[in-house]
Design an enzyme around this catalytic site. Structure first.
Site, mmCIF file in Angstrom:
data_model
loop_
_atom_site.group_PDB
_atom_site.id
_atom_site.type_symbol
_atom_site.label_atom_id
_atom_site.label_comp_id
_atom_site.label_asym_id
_atom_site.label_seq_id
_atom_site.Cartn_x
_atom_site.Cartn_y
_atom_site.Cartn_z
ATOM 1 N N ASP A 95 0.825 -1.211 0.000
ATOM 2 C CA ASP A 95 0.000 0.000 0.000
ATOM 3 C C ASP A 95 0.863 1.267 0.000
ATOM 4 O O ASP A 95 2.098 1.210 0.167
ATOM 5 C CB ASP A 95 -0.904 -0.026 1.237
ATOM 6 C CG ASP A 95 -2.266 0.582 0.967
ATOM 7 O OD1 ASP A 95 -2.356 1.474 0.115
ATOM 8 O OD2 ASP A 95 -3.232 0.169 1.628
ATOM 9 N N ASP A 105 -10.670 2.429 -3.247
ATOM 10 C CA ASP A 105 -11.217 2.118 -1.928
ATOM 11 C C ASP A 105 -12.735 2.166 -1.959
ATOM 12 O O ASP A 105 -13.396 1.751 -1.010
ATOM 13 C CB ASP A 105 -10.710 3.124 -0.883
ATOM 14 C CG ASP A 105 -9.358 2.717 -0.329
ATOM 15 O OD1 ASP A 105 -8.934 1.574 -0.584
ATOM 16 O OD2 ASP A 105 -8.724 3.539 0.352
HETATM 17 C C1 GLA Z 1 -5.736 1.800 2.162
HETATM 18 C C2 GLA Z 1 -6.155 0.697 1.223
HETATM 19 C C3 GLA Z 1 -7.206 -0.156 1.861
HETATM 20 C C4 GLA Z 1 -6.682 -0.726 3.146
HETATM 21 C C5 GLA Z 1 -6.207 0.398 4.055
HETATM 22 C C6 GLA Z 1 -5.502 -0.142 5.277
HETATM 23 O O1 GLA Z 1 -6.754 2.722 2.341
HETATM 24 O O2 GLA Z 1 -6.591 1.231 0.010
HETATM 25 O O3 GLA Z 1 -7.611 -1.182 0.995
HETATM 26 O O4 GLA Z 1 -5.639 -1.621 2.879
HETATM 27 O O5 GLA Z 1 -5.314 1.271 3.400
HETATM 28 O O6 GLA Z 1 -5.059 0.858 6.104
#
Ligand code: GLA
Length: 734
Positions: free
Chosen positions: A481, A551
């Site tokens: 990430d 997301d």
């Molecule tokens: C980001 C990612 C999510 C998740 C969160 C975890 O927002 O896009 O899918 O993994 O971080 O903190």
């Protein structure tokens, strides 16, 4: 022969079965573009010269003695491969170098060339790799008239792929340092302005909207200064002929293998020619290239199709899957992912995760991913980043992994290697590990700072920590990430002369970190992510075959996000999950997620029997179709949610024996005729469809259509599978 060189006319033609790209070296040694488009061989120089500007046709005809150029060259009207800077051509330059005497005038002229088989390799940056077929390249050495710096500019073409690859290096073999103010990767001049520009603006959770505008006399800039390719725009941009649509018309797709700041410029001048430029954003950019050094530019690609946007997407899909993505198992069946994030966020224990695993298994999950929260003191998002050791008081990771494997599922783990929380052990011990100036209050974003990846020690330290986890535990998958932009572009590691290259060196650091972690674990599947789809680009695709697309998992918003993303990237890259979102049924959520990489992300202990049943309906289809139809097939968009009440696509296997079709609607509609004409099938094959279980020819489906006539409620979907008749019979015989 894919590159033809006509030495009499100093004409170069790059060609494959379908496309042709031509340029020549003129009397003044400039590289002049002639043509890019459908193959029209034999390409004749006498035809091509007419494409250039002819003085005799203008009222500005110079007197004979004023004609300095034998071949009617005018820098402001000719089509150029390496347009100059600060001279008469005002349509935008490719490269700008500041000389010792302060001049910005930059003008590259031809010195030499060599033609060779294969594709060039880059040392520090991602590059297209020849994984099958035959490729040819021509490297031209150009010299800047004033500074004498060289530009090694390579054009490559691969048989069967309608893409031109441009690779560039600037070499400083002058006896002095030079300062590069701009170094773009691509330039394409087109002798027309009858195009629409399609770009993909957005935001977190709203990535890649489709924005289409007709060009007029103007300069349009699509860019990111967020340090990453960003949620807000994408380096992939399209010029399509004004009359063009999904299935018709000439379209050019521009992209490059880069994940940082970028700038795509389109300039339509008073003569109604169009210049497109793409490269690293030159805002706050200043690259000091010392005597004897050279610098790699990100590799640029221009894809071509005369079959509209669907044609362009399929050209790009093939190219990206075959020559950009390197993971050796990217085309194999992908185990169905269950991700813990939206189900429990940071709130889990070993026991709750074991329970999640049991339930995830019941709905067919094959890979369990423990998302954020397993390391350091990470129980909320303000701490832990940088501390890549297991939080044993929270999770017995070994026990969880053993349990996962005992259920027959693979195991995956979340990391965010490029970041640090000030509230972390790592930050306390290494206070200078992040970028930013100490005399300016650095802005935190999601409580975190960006590590100074220009510093190889920082890169090594993080790689060491992450690798220690990957080596100690049996991990099959990593979600990598990246949850903030790069800002406060100042590095205490770089010298004061090099502060203009912070963004460039941060990206070099990122790619180096990828090499140290990903390349040393060739069997682990790495998925990219950046607060959803904030770094969805070809630089990332090189290392990560799949990228979490957004997301936003609300299926209705996903229709838009996945539609826009599919224009420039294959479905095999588009991370998509069925989430807990309540707007539609699980079946509809599953249908939409199916047109991506597919997976689950909710609390599996809360599913009722009806919801489980809905999910299981598509499970068998995932097993039988996903690999050949979604991951490796072609995609044809039918209806766009941006300009209709529907989202409709069909993915077709390469052998055209199987297809998956989706039709989803937004608003409710009363009874009405609704025949949806399919695309991409073989007209002569007979297909049975899962809607009425009848058999029709591909011709029928594509010209009469599937009959979806009737009433539809808001937010519903229909997924229809088509199989060639004998395939179906084979299935029944089994
Ligand atoms: C980001 C990612 C999510 C998740 C969160 C975890 O927002 O896009 O899918 O993994 O971080 O903190």
């Amino acid at each position: 022969m894919s590159i033809i060189y006509d030495s009499t006319n100093r004409l170069f033609i790059l060609e494959n079965e379908r496309i042709e790209y031509a340029f020549f070296i003129d009397g003044q040694n400039y590289l002049r573009h002639l043509y890019f488009g459908k193959k029209i061989s034999p390409f004749s120089f006498s035809t091509s010269i007419d494409l250039g500007w002819d003085w005799s046709k203008t009222y500005l005809t110079p007197k004979d003695e004023e004609k300095v150029y034998a071949d009617s060259y005018s820098s402001s009207t000719s089509m150029m491969e390496a347009p100059s800077n600060g001279r008469f051509d005002h349509r935008g330059s490719l490269i700008s170098i500041k000389e010792e005497d302060g001049s910005y005038l930059t003008d590259f002229i031809y010195k030499s060339h060599r033609i060779y088989d294969g594709l060039p390799k880059l040392e520090k940056l991602p590059f297209a790799t020849l994984n099958n077929g035959k490729a040819s390249s021509v490297e031209l050495i150009l010299e800047d008239v004033l500074s004498h710096a060289e530009l090694a500019l390579t054009f490559s073409i691969i048989d069967g792929y309608d893409v031109i690859i441009r690779t560039s290096r600037i070499i400083n073999n002058t006896k002095k340092d030079i300062s590069i103010k701009r170094m773009y990767s691509l330039a394409l001049d087109l002798p027309s302005s009858e195009y629409d520009l399609i770009h993909f603006p957005g935001d977190w959770s709203l990535e890649r909207n489709v924005s289409r505008n007709r060009l007029t006399q103007e300069r349009v800039v699509i860019e990111s200064e967020y340090g990453t390719s960003s949620h807000m725009e994408n380096p992939f941009n399209v010029l399509i002929e004004h009359q063009g649509n999904e299935d018709y018309g000439e379209a050019f797709g521009f992209n490059f293998l880069w994940s940082g700041n970028f700038r795509f410029e389109v300039n339509v001048d008073k003569l109604h020619s169009t210049r497109a430029l793409l490269g690293i954003n030159d805002s706050n950019f200043d690259y000091l290239l010392k005597e004897g050094e050279e610098v790699e530019l990100p590799q640029g690609i221009i894809a071509y199709s005369n079959e509209g946007l669907n044609g362009l997407s399929n050209v790009l899909g093939d190219f990206i899957r075959d020559h950009i993505i390197r993971f050796s198992k990217a085309k194999e069946y992908r185990p169905l992912i269950f991700n813990s994030w939206e189900g429990c966020y940071f709130d889990f224990t070993t026991e709750s995760i074991l329970e999640y695993m049991n339930k995830a298994k019941e709905i067919g999950s094959e890979l369990f991913v423990l998302d954020d929260g397993w390391f350091g003191e990470r129980n909320q998002d303000d701490r832990g980043l940088g501390d890549w050791f297991v939080n044993l008081s929270k999770i017995d990771l070994k026990k969880a992994i053993d349990h996962c494997h005992s259920l027959g599922m693979k195991f995956g783990l979340w990391f965010e290697p490029e970041m640090v929380n000030p509230l972390s052990k790592f930050y306390k011990e290494n206070p200078h590990c992040s970028i930013g100036h100490t005399e300016i209050n650095r802005e935190l974003s999601r409580h975190q700072l960006f590590l100074d990846l220009t510093n190889p020690d920082v890169v090594d330290n993080v790689a060491f920590q992450v690798n220690a986890i990957l080596d100690e535990y049996e991990i099959d998958y990593v979600k990598w990430d990246h949850n903030r932009h790069i800002a406060d572009n100042f590095s205490y590691y770089l010298s004061k002369e090099n502060q203009g290259q912070v963004n460039y060196q941060m990206l070099i650091g990122f790619y180096s970190l990828c090499k140290k972690i990903i390349d040393t674990h060739p069997n682990i599947f790495f998925e990219g992510c950046a607060s959803g789809g904030g770094r969805f680009d070809l630089g990332v695709a090189y290392f990560f075959p799949q990228i979490w697309c957004s997301d936003e998992t609300d299926p209705v918003q996903r229709l838009y996000i996945q539609y826009g993303t599919s224009m420039g990237y294959p479905l095999s890259m588009i991370g998509s999950h069925v989430s807990k979102n309540q707007i539609t049924s699980y079946k509809t959520k599953s249908d939409i997620a199916f047109f991506g990489t597919y997976g689950y992300e909710f609390n599996p202990t809360k599913l009722n029997e009806e919801e489980k049943k809905e999910l299981l309906e598509n499970l068998e289809l995932y097993h039988s179709l996903h690999k050949d139809v979604i991951l490796n097939g072609d995609l044809y968009r039918i209806y766009s949610p941006f300009d209709s009440n529907y989202f409709s696509q069909i993915a077709v296997s390469k052998d055209k024996r199987e297809a998956a079709f989706i039709f989803a609607n937004l608003r409710k509609e009363n009874n009405s005729y609704r025949f949806v004409k399919l695309k991409g099938l073989d007209a002569k094959k007979r297909y049975v469809n899962s809607l009425d279980n009848k058999v029709y020819y591909g011709d029928y489906y594509m010209n009469v259509g599937l009959n979806l006539t009737g009433w539809i409620n808001e937010f519903t979907s229909v997924m229809v599978v088509l199989k060639e008749e004998q395939e179906q019979m084979k299935g029944k015989e089994k």
